[in-house]
Scaffold this motif. Structure first.
Motif, mmCIF file in Angstrom:
data_model
loop_
_atom_site.group_PDB
_atom_site.id
_atom_site.type_symbol
_atom_site.label_atom_id
_atom_site.label_comp_id
_atom_site.label_asym_id
_atom_site.label_seq_id
_atom_site.Cartn_x
_atom_site.Cartn_y
_atom_site.Cartn_z
ATOM 1 N N UNK A 10 0.809 -1.212 0.000
ATOM 2 C CA UNK A 10 0.000 0.000 0.000
ATOM 3 C C UNK A 10 0.845 1.266 0.000
ATOM 4 N N UNK A 11 1.847 1.302 0.858
ATOM 5 C CA UNK A 11 2.673 2.506 0.967
ATOM 6 C C UNK A 11 3.847 2.505 -0.007
ATOM 7 N N UNK A 12 4.312 1.314 -0.406
ATOM 8 C CA UNK A 12 5.488 1.261 -1.276
ATOM 9 C C UNK A 12 5.136 1.268 -2.763
ATOM 10 N N UNK A 13 3.921 0.833 -3.109
ATOM 11 C CA UNK A 13 3.548 0.721 -4.521
ATOM 12 C C UNK A 13 2.281 1.496 -4.858
ATOM 13 N N UNK A 14 1.171 1.162 -4.197
ATOM 14 C CA UNK A 14 -0.123 1.730 -4.578
ATOM 15 C C UNK A 14 -0.133 3.254 -4.492
ATOM 16 N N UNK A 15 0.221 3.766 -3.327
ATOM 17 C CA UNK A 15 0.142 5.224 -3.139
ATOM 18 C C UNK A 15 1.068 5.998 -4.079
ATOM 19 N N UNK A 16 2.372 5.678 -4.120
ATOM 20 C CA UNK A 16 3.243 6.481 -4.988
ATOM 21 C C UNK A 16 2.890 6.366 -6.469
ATOM 22 N N UNK A 17 2.452 5.183 -6.910
ATOM 23 C CA UNK A 17 2.070 5.028 -8.318
ATOM 24 C C UNK A 17 0.842 5.863 -8.631
ATOM 25 N N UNK A 18 -0.160 5.801 -7.774
ATOM 26 C CA UNK A 18 -1.389 6.576 -7.978
ATOM 27 C C UNK A 18 -1.068 8.062 -8.062
ATOM 28 N N UNK A 19 -0.279 8.544 -7.111
ATOM 29 C CA UNK A 19 0.036 9.976 -7.083
ATOM 30 C C UNK A 19 0.836 10.400 -8.313
ATOM 31 N N UNK A 20 1.759 9.539 -8.749
ATOM 32 C CA UNK A 20 2.579 9.877 -9.911
ATOM 33 C C UNK A 20 1.741 9.967 -11.187
ATOM 34 N N UNK A 31 -4.001 15.536 -4.901
ATOM 35 C CA UNK A 31 -4.346 14.243 -4.318
ATOM 36 C C UNK A 31 -4.347 14.372 -2.804
ATOM 37 N N UNK A 32 -5.494 14.159 -2.195
ATOM 38 C CA UNK A 32 -5.586 14.088 -0.734
ATOM 39 C C UNK A 32 -5.442 12.619 -0.340
ATOM 40 N N UNK A 33 -4.669 12.364 0.698
ATOM 41 C CA UNK A 33 -4.370 10.971 1.051
ATOM 42 C C UNK A 33 -4.648 10.724 2.529
ATOM 43 N N UNK A 34 -5.159 9.525 2.829
ATOM 44 C CA UNK A 34 -5.359 9.112 4.222
ATOM 45 C C UNK A 34 -5.203 7.605 4.322
ATOM 46 N N UNK A 35 -4.612 7.144 5.421
ATOM 47 C CA UNK A 35 -4.512 5.718 5.727
ATOM 48 C C UNK A 35 -5.237 5.484 7.045
ATOM 49 N N UNK A 243 1.574 -13.028 -7.814
ATOM 50 C CA UNK A 243 1.916 -11.638 -8.081
ATOM 51 C C UNK A 243 0.733 -10.914 -8.691
ATOM 52 N N UNK A 244 0.400 -9.787 -8.086
ATOM 53 C CA UNK A 244 -0.626 -8.909 -8.626
ATOM 54 C C UNK A 244 0.064 -7.610 -9.032
ATOM 55 N N UNK A 245 -0.142 -7.193 -10.239
ATOM 56 C CA UNK A 245 0.523 -5.988 -10.734
ATOM 57 C C UNK A 245 -0.111 -4.775 -10.074
ATOM 58 N N UNK A 246 0.291 -4.523 -8.825
ATOM 59 C CA UNK A 246 -0.324 -3.438 -8.062
ATOM 60 C C UNK A 246 -0.016 -2.079 -8.665
ATOM 61 N N UNK A 247 1.126 -1.968 -9.351
ATOM 62 C CA UNK A 247 1.386 -0.704 -10.052
ATOM 63 C C UNK A 247 0.351 -0.498 -11.155
ATOM 64 N N UNK A 248 0.016 -1.572 -11.862
ATOM 65 C CA UNK A 248 -1.000 -1.476 -12.905
ATOM 66 C C UNK A 248 -2.362 -1.159 -12.300
ATOM 67 N N UNK A 252 -4.383 2.126 -13.135
ATOM 68 C CA UNK A 252 -5.737 2.045 -13.678
ATOM 69 C C UNK A 252 -6.703 2.905 -12.877
ATOM 70 N N UNK A 253 -6.588 2.837 -11.551
ATOM 71 C CA UNK A 253 -7.474 3.632 -10.696
ATOM 72 C C UNK A 253 -7.226 5.125 -10.882
ATOM 73 N N UNK A 254 -5.957 5.511 -11.037
ATOM 74 C CA UNK A 254 -5.633 6.922 -11.223
ATOM 75 C C UNK A 254 -6.170 7.443 -12.550
ATOM 76 N N UNK A 255 -5.981 6.655 -13.615
ATOM 77 C CA UNK A 255 -6.515 7.047 -14.923
ATOM 78 C C UNK A 255 -8.033 7.170 -14.861
ATOM 79 N N UNK A 256 -8.666 6.216 -14.186
ATOM 80 C CA UNK A 256 -10.118 6.225 -14.057
ATOM 81 C C UNK A 256 -10.584 7.463 -13.288
ATOM 82 N N UNK A 257 -9.877 7.786 -12.210
ATOM 83 C CA UNK A 257 -10.257 8.942 -11.398
ATOM 84 C C UNK A 257 -10.164 10.239 -12.202
#
Length: 324
Positions: A10-20, A31-35, A243-248, A252-257
């Motif tokens: 979540x912190x090493x892949x999902x968040x930084x990829x989404x923000x980038x 981007x507002x973020x909360x955990x 393996x789940x391509x969490x970067x993908x 995908x979620x960022x593009x959708x948003x």
């Protein structure tokens, strides 16, 4: 909005990829973020705060998907579309995740093959059938039910006994360790494999079995492709991961948003319980797959995996070339 930080991705892949990705696709977006630290009430407050600040799209990875229904209802009342991320939430506008029943099936299929192969080479004492433990994910996460369904689909009808099953609160490795310790006491000498629903849970189960003196450790599954799990896979402590391509997924979620923010109506690849969904494909990873899937796929580098404790394992599994 992410649910917890115990799962490394979540912190090493999902968040930084989404923000980038949002930063590239929409430079003027914020981007507002909360955990939520695995606290549903905390996540509710975080969502209310974000909505009060006027967010235009809410991307929600729910701690408790039942409790999250009220977040979805309030967001939609305010005209804010909700993307359910990783975990399905009823009535969300979109859902971005993986085929979790397929992930469970991949883990179950691998476990069945490993357990039956070992039973053929070294038959269990007394002619008994081999036995396995099923250590599922959090009972508040609907993905856990899908994973368990897939696992049972692979196990049903096989010549294997399911000794016991456990829903791991909060996906906690510590709680998984405690439960597996208790089962090893209850079923001495009868645990021939463990279906662990995540790499974190696998680490906890393996720790319990090592502490009990099981050598080699019975075949144990996992998922997420975490670095520590990949190292366990090449060393033989963990049988496989998925393996789940969490970067993908985050991409995908960022593009959708961004598309929703711009008023577009993106196409989905599936519909789940009435919710347009984008589902990504998982990959089973054993020792011989690490180089091709993990290293060549840019998930973890050979340098990250092959620290000094794992150099020999890396050479043996082809992650590194043998010295001339």
């Amino acid at each position: 909005m992410l649910p917890e930080a115990k799962t490394a991705r979540y912190e090493t892949t999902d968040r930084p990829t989404f923000e980038a990705v949002v930063g590239r696709r929409c430079p003027t977006c914020e981007v507002l973020y909360a955990n939520a630290a695995q606290d549903a009430a905390n996540q509710q407050q975080q969502a209310e705060s974000m909505l009060a600040r006027g967010v235009d799209v809410l991307v929600l990875d729910a701690v408790d998907t039942t409790a999250a229904a009220s977040v979805v209802a309030e967001a939609q009342r305010l005209g804010v579309p909700v993307i359910a991320y990783d975990r399905f939430v009823a009535d969300a506008d979109y859902y971005v995740s993986f085929d979790n029943e397929l992930i469970g099936y991949l883990m179950g299929e691998a476990l069945v093959a490993a357990v039956l192969e070992r039973a053929e080479e070294d038959p269990p004492a007394g002619g008994r059938r081999p036995g396995v433990l099923l250590v599922h994910g959090s009972p508040t996460d609907p993905n856990s039910a899908a994973l368990a369904a897939g696992a049972h689909r692979a196990l049903d009808g096989e010549d294997i006994d399911v000794l016991a099953e456990y829903d791991t609160p909060d996906w906690s490795p510590d709680k998984a360790t405690e439960w597996v310790e208790a089962q090893l006491t209850q079923y001495p000498g009868r645990v021939d494999g463990v279906l662990a629903a995540s790499d974190g849970i696998a680490g906890g189960a393996i720790a319990a079995m090592k502490a009990a003196g099981l050598d080699p450790v019975p075949p144990t599954t996992g998922q997420d492709g975490e670095l520590a799990a990949v190292q366990r896979v090449i060393s033989g402590d963990q049988y496989m991961t998925v393996y789940k391509a969490t970067t993908q997924q985050a991409r995908t979620a960022a593009e959708l948003a961004v598309r929703l923010l711009r008023g577009q109506d993106p196409l989905a690849t599936a519909v789940i319980d009435g919710v347009p969904s984008l589902l990504l494909a998982p990959r089973a990873v054993g020792p011989d797959d690490v180089r091709r899937v993990i290293v060549d796929g840019g998930v973890h580098s050979a340098e990250e995996i092959c620290t000094r404790y794992y150099v020999d394992d890396c050479v043996r599994t082809g992650v590194l070339e043998a010295a001339p």
